[in-house]
Write a protein that holds these residues in place. Structure first.
Motif, mmCIF file in Angstrom:
data_model
loop_
_atom_site.group_PDB
_atom_site.id
_atom_site.type_symbol
_atom_site.label_atom_id
_atom_site.label_comp_id
_atom_site.label_asym_id
_atom_site.label_seq_id
_atom_site.Cartn_x
_atom_site.Cartn_y
_atom_site.Cartn_z
ATOM 1 N N SER A 165 -6.529 -37.087 14.319
ATOM 2 C CA SER A 165 -7.000 -37.530 15.640
ATOM 3 C C SER A 165 -8.117 -36.637 16.170
ATOM 4 O O SER A 165 -8.352 -36.575 17.377
ATOM 5 C CB SER A 165 -5.827 -37.541 16.632
ATOM 6 N N HIS A 166 -8.800 -35.952 15.253
ATOM 7 C CA HIS A 166 -9.866 -35.035 15.651
ATOM 8 C C HIS A 166 -11.175 -35.802 15.864
ATOM 9 O O HIS A 166 -12.183 -35.556 15.183
ATOM 10 C CB HIS A 166 -10.034 -33.938 14.612
ATOM 11 N N SER A 219 -14.205 -33.410 15.044
ATOM 12 C CA SER A 219 -14.032 -31.974 15.238
ATOM 13 C C SER A 219 -12.930 -31.453 14.318
ATOM 14 O O SER A 219 -12.301 -30.434 14.602
ATOM 15 C CB SER A 219 -13.700 -31.674 16.704
ATOM 16 N N THR A 240 -9.441 -36.335 21.313
ATOM 17 C CA THR A 240 -8.283 -36.555 20.443
ATOM 18 C C THR A 240 -8.035 -38.038 20.192
ATOM 19 O O THR A 240 -6.892 -38.520 20.250
ATOM 20 C CB THR A 240 -7.007 -35.882 20.991
#
Lengths: 107, 124
Positions: free
Chosen positions: A31-32, A91, A50
């Motif tokens: 979920s980055h 990320s 997220t």
């Protein structure tokens, strides 16, 4: 490096429309995944972090979902101020990478 | 108010150098991850570099060996030293703070504070 592929690159739409922007990661990133909105001549603004959490102050018409390596940004009822360019960004690992952007245009 | 402000952009010849500054207020740069992101004219966003709170740095391949990110704790400022500049480095350079949250065993990062950007033009 992780590649982020956004589609479409351009999206003509009208006020009141429901629009969907997709972003696909080249590998699993959990979920980055974050979504940003950018208006001409302005800095990007964080919308979603997220993968599905709404940043404070962002209208609830913005939602986002995730399924595997596919991510979706949904605007439920377009408002005039929503016409902008949207970017996804992973990320999960350095180097951070952005999608190429989706320009939401007035039809 | 939490904010960052970039400065130091300008016109520089190919092969030249420039140092960008990112002054932070409302938070401490040494306690946060700090990024530089750039945007060439008419193009998308490109991540350039990150400075972790630990002091570790990472760079995009396109700037590795030419750019250096650093910070001055006393000034609460992050810098981007850019050497051997090329025409393709011309862009608006943004400074952005990484915020984080913990879920389970994972840390999640997202750039929640951005400056207005500073423009770098590399041209003879």
């Amino acid at each position: 490096d992780i590649q982020m592929t956004q589609s479409p690159s351009s999206l003509p739409a009208s006020v009141g429309d429901k629009v969907t922007i997709t972003c696909r990661a080249s590998q699993s990133i959990g979920s980055h995944l974050n979504w940003y909105q950018q208006k001409p001549g302005k800095a990007p603004k964080l919308l979603i972090y997220t993968a599905s959490s709404l940043q404070g102050g962002v209208p609830s018409r913005f939602t986002a979902t995730a399924s595997g390596t596919d991510f979706t940004l949904i605007i439920s009822s377009l408002q005039p101020e929503d016409f902008a360019t949207y970017y996804c960004q992973q990320s999960y690992t350095s180097p951070y990478t952005f999608g190429q952007g989706t320009k939401l245009e007035i039809k | 108010e939490v904010q960052v402000a970039e400065s130091g952009g300008g016109l520089v010849q190919p092969g030249g150098s420039l140092r960008l500054s990112c002054a932070a207020s409302g938070f401490t740069v040494s306690n946060n991850y700090m990024n530089w992101v750039r945007q060439a004219p008419g193009k998308g966003l490109e991540w350039v570099s990150i400075l972790y709170s630990s002091g570790t740095t990472h760079y995009a391949d396109s700037v590795q060996g030419r750019f250096t990110i650093s910070r001055d704790i006393s000034k609460n400022t992050v810098y981007l030293q850019m050497n051997s500049l090329r025409a393709e480095d011309s862009a608006v350079y943004y400074c952005a703070r990484d915020s984080s949250l913990v879920r389970g065993y994972s840390y999640y990062y997202y750039m929640d504070v951005w400056g207005k950007g500073t423009t770098v033009t590399v041209s003879s």
